[in-house]
Design a protein around this motif. Structure first.
Motif, short mmCIF file in Angstrom:
data_model
loop_
_atom_site.label_atom_id
_atom_site.label_comp_id
_atom_site.label_asym_id
_atom_site.label_seq_id
_atom_site.Cartn_x
_atom_site.Cartn_y
_atom_site.Cartn_z
N LEU A 118 56.24 39.34 21.73
CA LEU A 118 55.59 40.57 22.16
C LEU A 118 54.63 41.06 21.07
N ALA A 119 55.10 41.05 19.84
CA ALA A 119 54.26 41.51 18.72
C ALA A 119 53.00 40.65 18.60
N GLU A 120 53.15 39.34 18.78
CA GLU A 120 51.99 38.46 18.73
C GLU A 120 51.00 38.78 19.85
N ALA A 121 51.52 39.08 21.04
CA ALA A 121 50.64 39.43 22.16
C ALA A 121 49.89 40.73 21.88
N LEU A 122 50.59 41.71 21.31
CA LEU A 122 49.94 42.99 21.01
C LEU A 122 48.89 42.86 19.91
N THR A 123 49.18 42.08 18.88
CA THR A 123 48.19 41.92 17.82
C THR A 123 46.99 41.11 18.33
N ALA A 124 47.23 40.16 19.21
CA ALA A 124 46.10 39.42 19.81
C ALA A 124 45.26 40.37 20.66
N TRP A 125 45.93 41.27 21.38
CA TRP A 125 45.23 42.27 22.21
C TRP A 125 44.29 43.11 21.35
N ALA A 126 44.76 43.46 20.17
CA ALA A 126 43.93 44.28 19.27
C ALA A 126 42.65 43.53 18.87
N HIS A 127 42.73 42.21 18.82
CA HIS A 127 41.56 41.42 18.42
C HIS A 127 40.68 41.01 19.60
N THR A 128 41.31 40.71 20.73
CA THR A 128 40.55 40.14 21.85
C THR A 128 40.29 41.12 22.98
N GLY A 129 41.12 42.16 23.07
CA GLY A 129 41.00 43.09 24.18
C GLY A 129 41.68 42.60 25.44
N GLU A 130 42.36 41.45 25.36
CA GLU A 130 43.02 40.88 26.53
C GLU A 130 44.53 40.86 26.31
N ILE A 131 45.27 41.25 27.37
CA ILE A 131 46.72 41.23 27.31
C ILE A 131 47.26 40.99 28.72
N ASP A 132 48.41 40.39 28.79
CA ASP A 132 49.08 40.13 30.06
C ASP A 132 49.31 41.46 30.79
N LEU A 133 49.04 41.48 32.08
CA LEU A 133 49.16 42.70 32.87
C LEU A 133 50.59 43.26 32.83
N THR A 134 51.58 42.41 32.92
CA THR A 134 52.98 42.87 32.89
C THR A 134 53.29 43.56 31.57
N ILE A 135 52.84 42.98 30.48
CA ILE A 135 53.07 43.60 29.16
C ILE A 135 52.38 44.95 29.11
N ARG A 136 51.13 45.00 29.54
CA ARG A 136 50.37 46.25 29.48
C ARG A 136 51.04 47.35 30.30
N LEU A 137 51.43 47.03 31.53
CA LEU A 137 52.04 48.04 32.39
C LEU A 137 53.40 48.49 31.85
N THR A 138 54.17 47.55 31.35
CA THR A 138 55.48 47.88 30.79
C THR A 138 55.31 48.74 29.54
N LEU A 139 54.31 48.44 28.73
CA LEU A 139 54.03 49.24 27.54
C LEU A 139 53.62 50.66 27.94
N GLU A 140 52.77 50.78 28.93
CA GLU A 140 52.35 52.11 29.40
C GLU A 140 53.56 52.92 29.86
N GLN A 141 54.45 52.29 30.62
CA GLN A 141 55.63 52.99 31.12
C GLN A 141 56.55 53.41 29.97
N ALA A 142 56.74 52.52 29.02
CA ALA A 142 57.61 52.84 27.88
C ALA A 142 57.02 53.97 27.04
N LEU A 143 55.73 53.93 26.83
CA LEU A 143 55.08 55.02 26.08
C LEU A 143 55.20 56.34 26.84
N HIS A 144 55.06 56.27 28.14
CA HIS A 144 55.17 57.48 28.95
C HIS A 144 56.57 58.08 28.82
N ARG A 145 57.58 57.23 28.80
CA ARG A 145 58.96 57.73 28.65
C ARG A 145 59.20 58.30 27.25
N GLN A 146 58.56 57.75 26.25
CA GLN A 146 58.75 58.24 24.88
C GLN A 146 58.04 59.56 24.65
#
Length: 123
Positions: A81-109
């Motif tokens: 997961l950490a590798e996917a997020l750091t790649a996202w920071a460089h490329t702007g691309e991330i798996d849709l499931t990861i992105r949506l799950t991250l949004e939901q988790a941040l919303h709960r926090q």
């Protein structure tokens, strides 16, 4: 008095390190590799924690909780997961499931809809 007169040479410890003490134990290569891998994993997870902190404007402990939650819900190891997020920071691309799950988790926090900031940041 028959002294050996050998010249004394000064050794630079940075260039000519002292041999290891006799009581030191050399680690087997597989243990050295594991330690190196753990160091790299820790660095990537720290970077991902920083990304989540910035996205959600949350402190490190909450960012760590978000990472753990997303890891569990996406069935990814924390390192993957950490590798996917750091790649996202460089490329702007991330798996849709990861992105949506991250949004939901941040919303709960962050009850005041911090998930909107993630959507805004992906532009």
């Amino acid at each position: 008095m028959g002294h050996d007169t050998q010249p004394t040479t000064w050794k630079n410890p940075a260039v000519d390190p002292a041999p290891p003490p006799e009581d030191s134990v050399a680690l087997p290569q597989d243990e050295v590799d594991q330690l190196q891998q753990a160091r790299v994993s820790h660095a990537v997870i720290d970077q991902a924690t920083g990304i989540v902190m910035a996205l959600g404007r949350i402190p490190p402990d909450q960012a760590g909780s978000v990472l753990q939650e997303v890891s569990q819900h996406t069935h990814l190891t924390l390192r993957c997961l950490a590798e996917a997020l750091t790649a996202w920071a460089h490329t702007g691309e991330i798996d849709l499931t990861i992105r949506l799950t991250l949004e939901q988790a941040l919303h709960r926090q962050t009850p005041h809809s911090r998930g909107d900031q993630v959507r805004a940041s992906r532009g």
